[in-house]
Structures are given as structure tokens and as C-alpha cells.
Motif scaffolding. Structure first.
Motif, short mmCIF file in Angstrom:
data_model
loop_
_atom_site.label_atom_id
_atom_site.label_comp_id
_atom_site.label_asym_id
_atom_site.label_seq_id
_atom_site.Cartn_x
_atom_site.Cartn_y
_atom_site.Cartn_z
N SER A 111 1.26 10.21 -6.40
CA SER A 111 1.68 9.81 -5.05
C SER A 111 3.18 9.57 -4.96
O SER A 111 3.68 9.17 -3.92
N LYS A 112 3.90 9.84 -6.04
CA LYS A 112 5.30 9.43 -6.10
C LYS A 112 6.26 10.43 -5.46
O LYS A 112 7.12 11.03 -6.12
N GLU A 113 6.11 10.61 -4.16
CA GLU A 113 7.07 11.34 -3.35
C GLU A 113 7.29 10.52 -2.08
O GLU A 113 6.39 9.84 -1.60
N CYS A 114 8.49 10.62 -1.53
CA CYS A 114 8.80 9.83 -0.35
C CYS A 114 8.54 10.59 0.93
O CYS A 114 8.54 10.01 2.02
N GLY A 115 8.33 11.91 0.82
CA GLY A 115 8.13 12.73 2.01
C GLY A 115 9.31 13.64 2.30
O GLY A 115 9.23 14.52 3.16
N LEU A 116 10.42 13.45 1.58
CA LEU A 116 11.55 14.38 1.74
C LEU A 116 11.16 15.77 1.26
O LEU A 116 11.63 16.77 1.80
N ALA A 166 10.99 5.98 7.81
CA ALA A 166 12.03 5.42 8.66
C ALA A 166 13.41 5.51 8.02
O ALA A 166 14.41 5.81 8.69
N ARG A 167 13.47 5.26 6.71
CA ARG A 167 14.77 5.19 6.03
C ARG A 167 15.29 6.55 5.55
O ARG A 167 16.51 6.73 5.41
N LYS A 168 14.38 7.49 5.29
CA LYS A 168 14.79 8.74 4.66
C LYS A 168 14.34 10.00 5.39
O LYS A 168 15.14 10.87 5.73
N VAL A 169 13.02 10.10 5.63
CA VAL A 169 12.48 11.36 6.12
C VAL A 169 12.96 11.69 7.53
O VAL A 169 13.41 12.81 7.80
N SER A 194 0.84 -1.20 0.00
CA SER A 194 0.00 0.00 0.00
C SER A 194 0.88 1.24 0.00
O SER A 194 2.07 1.17 0.34
N VAL A 195 0.29 2.38 -0.38
CA VAL A 195 1.02 3.64 -0.32
C VAL A 195 1.43 3.93 1.11
O VAL A 195 2.54 4.40 1.38
N ALA A 196 0.53 3.65 2.06
CA ALA A 196 0.82 3.92 3.47
C ALA A 196 2.02 3.11 3.96
O ALA A 196 2.89 3.63 4.68
N ALA A 197 2.09 1.84 3.56
CA ALA A 197 3.22 1.00 3.97
C ALA A 197 4.52 1.49 3.35
O ALA A 197 5.57 1.52 4.00
N ARG A 198 4.45 1.88 2.08
CA ARG A 198 5.64 2.41 1.42
C ARG A 198 6.10 3.71 2.06
O ARG A 198 7.29 3.94 2.31
N GLN A 199 5.16 4.59 2.39
CA GLN A 199 5.52 5.85 3.02
C GLN A 199 6.09 5.65 4.42
O GLN A 199 6.98 6.39 4.84
N ALA A 200 5.61 4.62 5.12
CA ALA A 200 6.17 4.31 6.43
C ALA A 200 7.64 3.90 6.31
O ALA A 200 8.49 4.28 7.13
N CYS A 201 7.94 3.13 5.27
CA CYS A 201 9.32 2.72 5.02
C CYS A 201 10.18 3.94 4.68
O CYS A 201 11.29 4.10 5.20
N CYS A 202 9.66 4.79 3.81
CA CYS A 202 10.39 6.01 3.45
C CYS A 202 10.61 6.91 4.66
O CYS A 202 11.66 7.55 4.79
#
Length: 222
Positions: free
Chosen positions: A214-219, A110-113, A100-108
Motif C-alpha cells: 500500500s506504500k504509494e501516495c497516489g502520485l 491534498a498535499r501532493k496528488v 488508516s490507509v484511507a486517512a493517509r491517502q486523503a492527506c497525500c
């Protein structure tokens, strides 16, 4: 038309206005152009790199090359918190970000934002390699912005095309990720990046299972 000389001048103006500003370097072509320009001009700018733990081997090799070639710049390499990653993996699995987008954003997150925000807390402003032509989410990108934490954020390549970036890279013999020549115009974490086909958007290979808006990681919040 954007020029390399104008880019160097713009970076110099940023360094004068915000001493101690940092280039957020994802090790893509755009960021390597910024790093080269800053080093060549002898600017007092830092370089911030997020080593997410899922980068391509080619990206890690480029990091070593860049740190050696541009040793005069202040390099700051950050990694995610191991406990935060453990929680994500326990909840969603190693590659659960595709569910899901939510799961991917959670990963981003933790790893990036989170690592980025923690790092940027020590800098008065930052510089990115974002361009308006990269995606629908960046069409209104400004040369100068304020981020969500009140820091100045500069996007000196906002009005550059990919062709103009690559022409400067080639003319100046700037080291880049070899994946760029294997149809990877935009490179992120290895599981979330693929090569693109002729005619596809330059960011089509990022999170290709999601919709373009939706293709942004949150950075870079929308």
C-alpha cells in the motif's frame, strides 16, 4: 549496465521528443541526479517541486541550494490549497493520517496528488526518478509510460540500482539531502518518513505502519 552518459543521452532524447517536459523532483537522490544531468547538458526541461508543508528542514534547505546551483532550469514550486488542508485537519486532526490507509491517502491527495495534477496540466509530459528496485509496487516500472491523464511519463532510472545512483552522485559532487547519510534512503514528509535499519527495504521508512503493497501516495498510481 546503466551509465551517466546514457542517462544524459536519454534525457536529451526526451527533451527533443517532448519539448517543455518537466522533471518531477521530490528532492531525493534520484531526482537530484536527473536535475544535475539536465542542467549539465543544457536541456530545456522544467523542474516541478511539491512543497507539501510537512517537509524536513533539510529538504527545504536542499531546495534552496538546488534552485541556486541549477538556476538555468525553469523551477516550478507548488504548494497545496490551504482550504483543502484545513478540511483534512478538521476531519482527521493534524496527524490523523496514521489512523488508516484511507486517512493517509486523503492527506497525500491534498498535499501532493491534487497539486501535482494541477501543475502537470500545464506540461506535455513528465520525468520521474522512480526505480524498479525501490518497492514491490514498482517492480514492473517501464522506462516510458502513459499516465492516467494521457500524458507521456518517463522513468529513465527505472533499471538503476541505489548503489549506481549513489556512485554517480558522489562522482559528480551533486548536492543531496543530508538525511540520506542518516539512513533515510527514501524521504517524504517528515511525519511519514523514518530511518531504516540494515537489511530493510529502501522504502521501509515510508509509512512504516502500513503494509508494503500500500506504500504509494497516489502520485504514481498502481
Amino acid at each position: 549496465m546503466p551509465t551517466y552518459t546514457a542517462l544524459v543521452d536519454r534525457l536529451g532524447a526526451i527533451a527533443d521528443e517532448v519539448p517543455g517536459a518537466v522533471i518531477a523532483n521530490s528532492l531525493g537522490m534520484e531526482d537530484m541526479l536527473l536535475v544535475h544531468a539536465a542542467a549539465e547538458a543544457g536541456l530545456t526541461l522544467g523542474v516541478l517541486v511539491l512543497e507539501t508543508g510537512r517537509l524536513h528542514e533539510q529538504t527545504l534547505a536542499l531546495l534552496d541550494t538546488a534552485m541556486a546551483r541549477y538556476a538555468g532550469l525553469n523551477w516550478d514550486v507548488r504548494s497545496p490549497d490551504s482550504q483543502a488542508l484545513a478540511r483534512i485537519i478538521q476531519t482527521d486532526g493534524v496527524n490523523g493520517f496514521r489512523r488508516s490507509v484511507a486517512a493517509r491517502q486523503a492527506c497525500c491527495q491534498a498535499r501532493k496528488v491534487i497539486p501535482l495534477n494541477q501543475a502537470l496540466a500545464g506540461y506535455p509530459g513528465w520525468i520521474t526518478g522512480q526505480r524498479r528496485a525501490q518497492s514491490l509496487t514498482r517492480e514492473a516500472l517501464g522506462l516510458r509510460e502513459t499516465d492516467g491523464h494521457g500524458r507521456l511519463k518517463f522513468n529513465p532510472l527505472a533499471n538503476w540500482s541505489l548503489k549506481q545512483v549513489r556512485a554517480s552522485i558522489d562522482a559528480l559532487d551533486i548536492p543531496i539531502n543530508p538525511l540520506h547519510d542518516q539512513h533515510f534512503p527514501s524521504i517524504g514528509c517528515a511525519p511519514c518518513t523514518r530511518a531504516i535499519s540494515a537489511g530493510e527495504d529502501v522504502r521501509a521508512g515510508r509509512w512504516w505502519w502500513e503494509q508494503p503493497d500500500s506504500k504509494e501516495c497516489g502520485l504514481h498510481p498502481l
